[in-house]
Write an enzyme that holds these catalytic residues in place. Structure first.
Site, PDB file in Angstrom:
ATOM      1  N   ARG A 198       0.898  -1.135   0.234  1.00 33.80           N
ATOM      2  CA  ARG A 198      -0.034   0.068   0.101  1.00 33.80           C
ATOM      3  C   ARG A 198       0.867   1.260  -0.077  1.00 33.80           C
ATOM      4  NH1 ARG A 198      -3.426  -2.605  -1.595  1.00 33.80           N
ATOM      5  NH2 ARG A 198      -5.463  -3.523  -0.630  1.00 33.80           N
ATOM      6  N   HIS A 258      -1.817   1.475  -9.471  1.00 38.46           N
ATOM      7  CA  HIS A 258      -2.435   0.345  -8.519  1.00 38.46           C
ATOM      8  C   HIS A 258      -3.079  -0.730  -9.483  1.00 38.46           C
ATOM      9  CE1 HIS A 258      -4.408  -0.347  -4.344  1.00 38.46           C
ATOM     10  NE2 HIS A 258      -4.095  -1.609  -4.872  1.00 38.46           N
TER      11      HIS A 258
HETATM   12  N1  LIG Z   1      -1.111  -3.630  -5.562  1.00 42.79           N
HETATM   13  C1  LIG Z   1      -1.881  -4.423  -5.731  1.00 42.79           C
HETATM   14  O1  LIG Z   1      -2.552  -4.707  -6.770  1.00 42.79           O
HETATM   15  C2  LIG Z   1      -2.375  -5.584  -4.450  1.00 42.79           C
HETATM   16  C3  LIG Z   1      -3.219  -6.436  -4.710  1.00 42.79           C
HETATM   17  C4  LIG Z   1      -3.365  -7.232  -3.647  1.00 42.79           C
HETATM   18  C5  LIG Z   1      -2.839  -7.359  -2.608  1.00 42.79           C
HETATM   19  N2  LIG Z   1      -2.104  -6.140  -2.431  1.00 42.79           N
HETATM   20  C6  LIG Z   1      -1.404  -5.803  -0.903  1.00 42.79           C
HETATM   21  O2  LIG Z   1      -0.785  -6.925  -0.670  1.00 42.79           O
HETATM   22  C7  LIG Z   1      -1.081  -7.286   0.754  1.00 42.79           C
HETATM   23  C8  LIG Z   1      -0.725  -8.594   1.125  1.00 42.79           C
HETATM   24  O3  LIG Z   1      -1.694  -9.685   0.796  1.00 42.79           O
HETATM   25  P1  LIG Z   1      -1.714 -11.279   1.077  1.00 42.79           P
HETATM   26  O4  LIG Z   1      -2.933 -11.661   0.659  1.00 42.79           O
HETATM   27  O5  LIG Z   1      -0.355 -12.000   0.917  1.00 42.79           O
HETATM   28  O6  LIG Z   1      -1.762 -10.838   2.884  1.00 42.79           O
HETATM   29  P2  LIG Z   1      -1.653 -12.181   4.124  1.00 42.79           P
HETATM   30  O7  LIG Z   1      -1.903 -13.421   3.284  1.00 42.79           O
HETATM   31  O8  LIG Z   1      -2.640 -11.649   5.092  1.00 42.79           O
HETATM   32  O9  LIG Z   1      -0.153 -12.007   4.631  1.00 42.79           O
HETATM   33  C9  LIG Z   1       0.254 -10.912   5.154  1.00 42.79           C
HETATM   34  C10 LIG Z   1       1.729 -11.087   5.509  1.00 42.79           C
HETATM   35  O10 LIG Z   1       2.431 -10.102   6.201  1.00 42.79           O
HETATM   36  C11 LIG Z   1       2.831 -10.289   7.007  1.00 42.79           C
HETATM   37  N3  LIG Z   1       2.905  -9.313   8.322  1.00 42.79           N
HETATM   38  C12 LIG Z   1       1.792  -8.423   8.546  1.00 42.79           C
HETATM   39  N4  LIG Z   1       1.954  -7.714   9.637  1.00 42.79           N
HETATM   40  C13 LIG Z   1       3.209  -7.836   9.983  1.00 42.79           C
HETATM   41  C14 LIG Z   1       4.260  -7.311  10.630  1.00 42.79           C
HETATM   42  N5  LIG Z   1       3.902  -6.199  11.316  1.00 42.79           N
HETATM   43  N6  LIG Z   1       5.433  -7.560  10.443  1.00 42.79           N
HETATM   44  C15 LIG Z   1       6.029  -8.331   9.913  1.00 42.79           C
HETATM   45  N7  LIG Z   1       5.073  -9.081   8.766  1.00 42.79           N
HETATM   46  C16 LIG Z   1       3.961  -8.821   9.064  1.00 42.79           C
HETATM   47  C17 LIG Z   1       2.255 -11.446   7.636  1.00 42.79           C
HETATM   48  O11 LIG Z   1       2.831 -12.223   8.820  1.00 42.79           O
HETATM   49  P3  LIG Z   1       2.358 -13.731   9.264  1.00 42.79           P
HETATM   50  O12 LIG Z   1       2.399 -14.548   8.180  1.00 42.79           O
HETATM   51  O13 LIG Z   1       3.201 -14.012  10.542  1.00 42.79           O
HETATM   52  O14 LIG Z   1       0.702 -13.300   9.919  1.00 42.79           O
HETATM   53  C18 LIG Z   1       1.971 -12.355   6.356  1.00 42.79           C
HETATM   54  O15 LIG Z   1       3.178 -13.120   6.210  1.00 42.79           O
HETATM   55  C19 LIG Z   1      -2.485  -6.857   1.163  1.00 42.79           C
HETATM   56  O16 LIG Z   1      -3.039  -6.597   2.211  1.00 42.79           O
HETATM   57  C20 LIG Z   1      -2.510  -5.756   0.214  1.00 42.79           C
HETATM   58  O17 LIG Z   1      -2.169  -4.416   0.807  1.00 42.79           O
HETATM   59  C21 LIG Z   1      -1.769  -5.226  -3.130  1.00 42.79           C
END
Ligand SMILES: NC(=O)c1ccc[n+]([C@@H]2O[C@H](COP(=O)([O-])OP(=O)(O)OC[C@H]3O[C@@H](n4cnc5c(N)ncnc54)[C@H](OP(=O)(O)O)[C@@H]3O)[C@@H](O)[C@H]2O)c1
Length: 309
Positions: free
Chosen positions: A224, A272
């Site tokens: 983000r 985005h």
């Molecule tokens: N640009 C775009 O088009 C686009 C599209 C889709 C998504 N995104 C972004 O990508 C993000 C991730 O998606 P996802 O589906 O992979 O999410 P997810 O499955 O919830 O994974 C989030 C990861 O971040 C880690 N994390 C969260 N807080 C943390 C912290 N304080 N310190 C260290 N690690 C932390 C989590 O650790 P744990 O495994 O230990 O819980 C997990 O490994 C979304 O939230 C969104 O913001 C962007």
């Protein structure tokens, strides 16, 4: 009859609607602003629902985010007993794999330099670094971070990752917790941010953390915009601490025309689009989750409100 209200992109909503009517004719599917009887809506699929909309749904059972994150939702406006489910669907995963691979390869093969050289009509080969000598690190080892790692592995990059809780991923040096952040950053020639936006991760790409990267490292932000302190990036690029950045997200979106990112020679920007929810696959995932909910099974992709993701 079960009633579902969809409040996101209306064009894509029509695809959702046709899939619901083909697969689950017993479910009423309404596309905002046509809502049907609000008192009967049990499932809301939404991107940025106004708080008064949620308040007007006394029978709401589950809120489905139409996107992968939930940072755009005001969690405090959603009743505590209503589960919030983020979008985990193959279309988003595939899109992110493509974008992250495109970006890593572009940085690895000096595309930012060659774009500048072409503009200056300059023919100047840059030494090719073998993939094995290029260290790629991913912040966030969730659904998307792990999928990206899996696809980057076969190129031969040296891979590492950082998450909140410990992970064991073959071929990836995994780091967990805030106390390991500096050690992780110190070995990232290309850093990909794929974190969710929470109170803990806002501005995590700041002057201090960017300074921990090896000199000349490059950044890909697909998390983000609010993960990044913008002035810190400009300073790091201007000092040579960073060599380039590929940014898919920014603050605000859209970025104003006068913003320095637009014309910076070391920044590539996209609006985005790294990955998008694909209605054809997402509708099936939500339908499956509705069935799960009605059968009393756990919802796939339910977030933990306390963690914020
Ligand atoms: N640009 C775009 O088009 C686009 C599209 C889709 C998504 N995104 C972004 O990508 C993000 C991730 O998606 P996802 O589906 O992979 O999410 P997810 O499955 O919830 O994974 C989030 C990861 O971040 C880690 N994390 C969260 N807080 C943390 C912290 N304080 N310190 C260290 N690690 C932390 C989590 O650790 P744990 O495994 O230990 O819980 C997990 O490994 C979304 O939230 C969104 O913001 C962007």
């Amino acid at each position: 009859m079960v009633s579902v209200l969809y409040k996101a992109d209306p064009d894509r909503g029509r695809t959702w609607s046709s899939i619901f009517s083909a697969r689950a004719p017993d479910i009423e599917f309404h596309i905002w602003p046509e809502t049907g009887d609000l008192a009967r809506v049990e499932y809301l699929i939404a991107w940025e629902p106004p708080p008064d909309l949620v308040a007007s749904l006394p029978n709401l059972k589950v809120l489905f985010s139409s996107g992968a994150g939930v940072d755009h939702l005001d969690l405090s406006a959603i009743p505590a007993d209503v589960p919030i489910v983020r979008m985990v669907e193959p279309g988003i995963v595939d899109g992110m794999i493509e974008y992250a691979t495109l970006s890593v390869l572009a940085l690895h093969r000096n595309l930012v330099d060659y774009i500048g050289q072409q503009a200056a009509a300059r023919w100047l080969p840059i030494k090719v670094v073998p993939a094995a000598a290029r260290r790629v690190g991913v912040m966030g080892l969730g659904v998307l971070g792990q999928a990206v790692m899996n696809r980057l592995g076969p190129f031969g990059f040296s891979l590492s990752g950082w998450s909140r809780s410990p992970k064991h991923i073959p071929g990836v040096a995994c780091h967990a917790g805030a106390e390991t952040l500096d050690a992780f950053l110190g070995q990232c020639d290309i850093l990909i941010c794929l974190l969710p936006l929470t109170d803990d991760t806002r501005n995590i790409l700041n002057q201090r953390s960017l300074a921990r990267l090896p000199r000349g490292a490059a950044l890909i932000n697909v998390g983000r915009g609010a993960h990044l302190e913008q002035q810190a990036l400009l300073d790091a690029l201007d000092s040579g601490q960073l060599s380039a950045a590929i940014l898919d997200v920014c603050v605000p979106e859209p970025l104003p025309a006068a913003h320095p990112f637009w014309h910076h020679p070391r920044i590539l920007m996209t609006p985005h689009i790294a990955s998008m929810t694909q209605p054809e696959t997402a509708a099936l995932i939500v339908l499956d989750n509705i069935v799960r909910h009605r059968n009393g099974q756990a919802l796939l992709g339910a977030i933990d409100r306390h963690r914020g993701y």
